[in-house]
Design a protein around this motif. Structure first.
Motif, PDB file in Angstrom:
ATOM      1  N   TYR A  63       0.824  -1.204   0.000  1.00 56.97           N
ATOM      2  CA  TYR A  63       0.000   0.000   0.000  1.00 56.97           C
ATOM      3  C   TYR A  63       0.862   1.259   0.000  1.00 56.97           C
ATOM      4  CZ  TYR A  63      -4.620  -2.106   0.800  1.00 56.97           C
ATOM      5  OH  TYR A  63      -5.807  -2.783   0.662  1.00 56.97           O
ATOM      6  N   GLY A  64       0.471   2.209  -0.840  1.00 58.79           N
ATOM      7  CA  GLY A  64       1.059   3.528  -0.800  1.00 58.79           C
ATOM      8  C   GLY A  64       0.268   4.409   0.159  1.00 58.79           C
ATOM      9  N   ALA A  65       0.607   5.705   0.194  1.00 54.64           N
ATOM     10  CA  ALA A  65      -0.020   6.622   1.155  1.00 54.64           C
ATOM     11  C   ALA A  65      -1.534   6.702   0.971  1.00 54.64           C
ATOM     12  CB  ALA A  65       0.607   8.003   1.020  1.00 54.64           C
ATOM     13  N   ARG A  66      -2.009   6.737  -0.272  1.00 53.88           N
ATOM     14  CA  ARG A  66      -3.450   6.888  -0.505  1.00 53.88           C
ATOM     15  C   ARG A  66      -4.226   5.703   0.043  1.00 53.88           C
ATOM     16  NH1 ARG A  66      -6.956   5.177  -4.332  1.00 53.88           N
ATOM     17  NH2 ARG A  66      -5.267   4.192  -5.503  1.00 53.88           N
ATOM     18  N   LYS A  67      -3.761   4.490  -0.232  1.00 55.64           N
ATOM     19  CA  LYS A  67      -4.472   3.305   0.244  1.00 55.64           C
ATOM     20  C   LYS A  67      -4.345   3.138   1.754  1.00 55.64           C
ATOM     21  CE  LYS A  67      -4.584   0.593  -3.994  1.00 55.64           C
ATOM     22  NZ  LYS A  67      -4.274  -0.707  -4.633  1.00 55.64           N
ATOM     23  N   VAL A  68      -3.179   3.488   2.299  1.00 53.36           N
ATOM     24  CA  VAL A  68      -3.022   3.439   3.756  1.00 53.36           C
ATOM     25  C   VAL A  68      -3.997   4.405   4.413  1.00 53.36           C
ATOM     26  CG1 VAL A  68      -1.478   3.994   5.669  1.00 53.36           C
ATOM     27  CG2 VAL A  68      -0.620   2.669   3.727  1.00 53.36           C
ATOM     28  N   TRP A  69      -4.107   5.596   3.853  1.00 54.99           N
ATOM     29  CA  TRP A  69      -5.028   6.611   4.390  1.00 54.99           C
ATOM     30  C   TRP A  69      -6.472   6.115   4.348  1.00 54.99           C
ATOM     31  CZ3 TRP A  69      -8.333   9.996   1.276  1.00 54.99           C
ATOM     32  CH2 TRP A  69      -9.010  10.949   2.046  1.00 54.99           C
ATOM     33  N   HIS A  70      -6.876   5.548   3.210  1.00 57.96           N
ATOM     34  CA  HIS A  70      -8.244   5.032   3.098  1.00 57.96           C
ATOM     35  C   HIS A  70      -8.504   3.930   4.127  1.00 57.96           C
ATOM     36  CE1 HIS A  70      -9.954   7.229  -0.204  1.00 57.96           C
ATOM     37  NE2 HIS A  70      -8.945   6.939  -1.017  1.00 57.96           N
ATOM     38  N   GLU A  71      -7.537   3.036   4.315  1.00 62.64           N
ATOM     39  CA  GLU A  71      -7.702   1.943   5.276  1.00 62.64           C
ATOM     40  C   GLU A  71      -7.797   2.479   6.700  1.00 62.64           C
ATOM     41  OE1 GLU A  71      -8.319  -1.685   6.894  1.00 62.64           O
ATOM     42  OE2 GLU A  71      -8.423  -1.102   4.771  1.00 62.64           O
ATOM     43  N   MET A  72      -6.986   3.470   7.010  1.00 64.01           N
ATOM     44  CA  MET A  72      -7.037   4.059   8.344  1.00 64.01           C
ATOM     45  C   MET A  72      -8.374   4.746   8.586  1.00 64.01           C
ATOM     46  SD  MET A  72      -3.163   5.559   8.803  1.00 64.01           S
ATOM     47  CE  MET A  72      -3.470   6.126  10.491  1.00 64.01           C
ATOM     48  N   ARG A  73      -8.898   5.391   7.568  1.00 55.69           N
ATOM     49  CA  ARG A  73     -10.217   6.025   7.689  1.00 55.69           C
ATOM     50  C   ARG A  73     -11.300   4.977   7.909  1.00 55.69           C
ATOM     51  NH1 ARG A  73     -11.079  11.543   7.953  1.00 55.69           N
ATOM     52  NH2 ARG A  73     -12.823  11.391   6.485  1.00 55.69           N
ATOM     53  N   ARG A  74     -11.175   3.831   7.203  1.00 55.65           N
ATOM     54  CA  ARG A  74     -12.162   2.758   7.386  1.00 55.65           C
ATOM     55  C   ARG A  74     -12.103   2.198   8.802  1.00 55.65           C
ATOM     56  NH1 ARG A  74     -11.106   1.464   1.814  1.00 55.65           N
ATOM     57  NH2 ARG A  74      -9.274   0.211   2.392  1.00 55.65           N
ATOM     58  N   GLN A  75     -10.928   2.249   9.405  1.00 54.18           N
ATOM     59  CA  GLN A  75     -10.783   1.755  10.769  1.00 54.18           C
ATOM     60  C   GLN A  75     -11.184   2.787  11.817  1.00 54.18           C
ATOM     61  OE1 GLN A  75      -6.805   0.261  11.327  1.00 54.18           O
ATOM     62  NE2 GLN A  75      -6.932  -1.190   9.611  1.00 54.18           N
ATOM     63  N   GLY A  76     -11.585   3.971  11.362  1.00 48.20           N
ATOM     64  CA  GLY A  76     -12.064   4.994  12.284  1.00 48.20           C
ATOM     65  C   GLY A  76     -11.039   6.003  12.739  1.00 48.20           C
ATOM     66  N   HIS A  77      -9.827   5.953  12.154  1.00 51.08           N
ATOM     67  CA  HIS A  77      -8.796   6.928  12.524  1.00 51.08           C
ATOM     68  C   HIS A  77      -9.022   8.228  11.753  1.00 51.08           C
ATOM     69  CE1 HIS A  77      -6.844   3.679  14.580  1.00 51.08           C
ATOM     70  NE2 HIS A  77      -6.613   3.001  13.463  1.00 51.08           N
ATOM     71  N   GLN A  78      -9.140   9.325  12.472  1.00 47.92           N
ATOM     72  CA  GLN A  78      -9.332  10.623  11.846  1.00 47.92           C
ATOM     73  C   GLN A  78      -7.966  11.246  11.565  1.00 47.92           C
ATOM     74  OE1 GLN A  78     -12.393  11.715  10.898  1.00 47.92           O
ATOM     75  NE2 GLN A  78     -13.047   9.700  11.664  1.00 47.92           N
ATOM     76  N   VAL A  79      -7.549  11.179  10.319  1.00 46.45           N
ATOM     77  CA  VAL A  79      -6.239  11.677   9.933  1.00 46.45           C
ATOM     78  C   VAL A  79      -6.312  12.205   8.512  1.00 46.45           C
ATOM     79  CG1 VAL A  79      -5.536   9.369   9.182  1.00 46.45           C
ATOM     80  CG2 VAL A  79      -3.784  11.073   9.702  1.00 46.45           C
ATOM     81  N   ALA A  80      -5.570  13.256   8.246  1.00 47.62           N
ATOM     82  CA  ALA A  80      -5.541  13.843   6.906  1.00 47.62           C
ATOM     83  C   ALA A  80      -4.602  13.053   6.003  1.00 47.62           C
ATOM     84  CB  ALA A  80      -5.096  15.302   6.981  1.00 47.62           C
ATOM     85  N   LYS A  81      -4.926  13.039   4.728  1.00 51.68           N
ATOM     86  CA  LYS A  81      -4.095  12.316   3.768  1.00 51.68           C
ATOM     87  C   LYS A  81      -2.679  12.889   3.734  1.00 51.68           C
ATOM     88  CE  LYS A  81      -3.732  11.178  -1.157  1.00 51.68           C
ATOM     89  NZ  LYS A  81      -4.324  11.395  -2.497  1.00 51.68           N
ATOM     90  N   CYS A  82      -2.564  14.230   3.805  1.00 50.51           N
ATOM     91  CA  CYS A  82      -1.232  14.843   3.751  1.00 50.51           C
ATOM     92  C   CYS A  82      -0.394  14.451   4.969  1.00 50.51           C
ATOM     93  CB  CYS A  82      -1.353  16.361   3.652  1.00 50.51           C
ATOM     94  SG  CYS A  82      -2.235  17.141   5.023  1.00 50.51           S
ATOM     95  N   THR A  83      -1.050  14.188   6.100  1.00 49.53           N
ATOM     96  CA  THR A  83      -0.326  13.753   7.300  1.00 49.53           C
ATOM     97  C   THR A  83       0.234  12.345   7.103  1.00 49.53           C
ATOM     98  OG1 THR A  83      -1.734  15.110   8.729  1.00 49.53           O
ATOM     99  CG2 THR A  83      -0.523  13.309   9.776  1.00 49.53           C
ATOM    100  N   VAL A  84      -0.568  11.471   6.523  1.00 46.52           N
ATOM    101  CA  VAL A  84      -0.101  10.120   6.234  1.00 46.52           C
ATOM    102  C   VAL A  84       1.075  10.176   5.257  1.00 46.52           C
ATOM    103  CG1 VAL A  84      -0.716   7.892   5.203  1.00 46.52           C
ATOM    104  CG2 VAL A  84      -2.349   9.072   6.683  1.00 46.52           C
ATOM    105  N   GLU A  85       0.960  10.993   4.237  1.00 46.22           N
ATOM    106  CA  GLU A  85       2.050  11.132   3.265  1.00 46.22           C
ATOM    107  C   GLU A  85       3.318  11.632   3.944  1.00 46.22           C
ATOM    108  OE1 GLU A  85      -0.628  12.204  -0.713  1.00 46.22           O
ATOM    109  OE2 GLU A  85       0.186  13.801   0.548  1.00 46.22           O
ATOM    110  N   ARG A  86       3.176  12.629   4.818  1.00 46.38           N
ATOM    111  CA  ARG A  86       4.339  13.204   5.507  1.00 46.38           C
ATOM    112  C   ARG A  86       5.024  12.182   6.406  1.00 46.38           C
ATOM    113  NH1 ARG A  86       4.634  15.248  10.584  1.00 46.38           N
ATOM    114  NH2 ARG A  86       2.364  15.396  10.793  1.00 46.38           N
ATOM    115  N   LEU A  87       4.247  11.449   7.173  1.00 48.89           N
ATOM    116  CA  LEU A  87       4.817  10.485   8.106  1.00 48.89           C
ATOM    117  C   LEU A  87       5.428   9.286   7.388  1.00 48.89           C
ATOM    118  CD1 LEU A  87       2.108  10.576  10.922  1.00 48.89           C
ATOM    119  CD2 LEU A  87       4.357  11.671  10.905  1.00 48.89           C
ATOM    120  N   MET A  88       4.773   8.813   6.316  1.00 45.35           N
ATOM    121  CA  MET A  88       5.339   7.706   5.557  1.00 45.35           C
ATOM    122  C   MET A  88       6.653   8.120   4.914  1.00 45.35           C
ATOM    123  SD  MET A  88       2.026   5.817   3.816  1.00 45.35           S
ATOM    124  CE  MET A  88       3.059   4.575   3.009  1.00 45.35           C
TER     125      MET A  88
END
Length: 208
Positions: A63-88
């Protein structure tokens, strides 16, 4: 500077060496920063990093940042896509790059094209009467690999194959030679065998 303190017995020699340079740091600034508790953002970032790594590992690290972000959102984690990209990016966590599909057929109009001996009739009444060849590609973790294979039309069995990371002319011929060797090694008669392939230059050799 913690590692500097451990290796050299204190930070004071470093602060002294930096004195009078553009990188000069006041001792009070250093000790104030060292004693300051972690910010709320850094604490949350560390929690998110663990969640990101967990999602990444559970999905075979593809998974890249976009898919990781979508999965985290499905799990209920409130996080911005740009934050996931930055941390990855900061952690060196990457997904599998989607390469462009390679070409398996390279027409060569200037070369002689063998006749279609089967006239598009892909049927056979016995083994080793008609073999057909093709090229395909498979994506692996290390990139694309090319696969040439030869199939006996009567049994639908793959009788020969060859795998390579590059598309070279002899790839298909190697697969054919493997099929012939296997059948002859099994004491099977291949006299009168017709080998049919497409018009790509990698597959262009006459069947007989």
């Amino acid at each position: 500077m913690d590692s500097v303190e451990a290796e050299h017995g204190g930070v004071q020699p470093v602060l002294t060496a930096l004195k009078g340079t553009p990188a000069e740091i006041a001792p009070s600034t250093y000790y104030a920063q060292k004693s300051r508790p972690p910010s709320a953002r850094s604490v949350r970032d560390q929690i998110l990093v663990e969640q990101i790594k967990e999602v990444h590992v559970k999905n075979l690290e593809v998974y890249g940042a976009r898919k990781v972000w979508h999965e985290m959102r499905r799990q209920g984690h409130q996080v911005a896509k740009c934050t996931v990209e930055r941390l990855m990016r900061a952690e060196g966590v990457r997904g599998v790059t989607r390469d462009k599909h390679p070409r398996t057929t390279k027409p060569a109009a200037e070369t002689e094209r063998p006749c279609d001996l089967v006239r598009r009739d892909f049927t056979a009444s016995r083994p080793n009467q008609l073999w057909v060849a093709d090229l395909t590609y498979v994506r692996t973790a290390d990139g694309w690999v090319y696969v040439a294979f030869v199939l006996d039309v009567y049994s639908r069995m793959i009788v020969g194959w060859q795998v390579s990371i590059s598309l070279y002319t002899e790839l298909a011929l190697d697969a054919l030679q493997m099929g012939i060797w296997r059948r002859e090694h099994a004491s099977q008669d291949v006299a009168g065998l017709v080998h049919h392939s497409d018009r790509g230059v990698q597959l262009r050799f006459k069947g007989s």
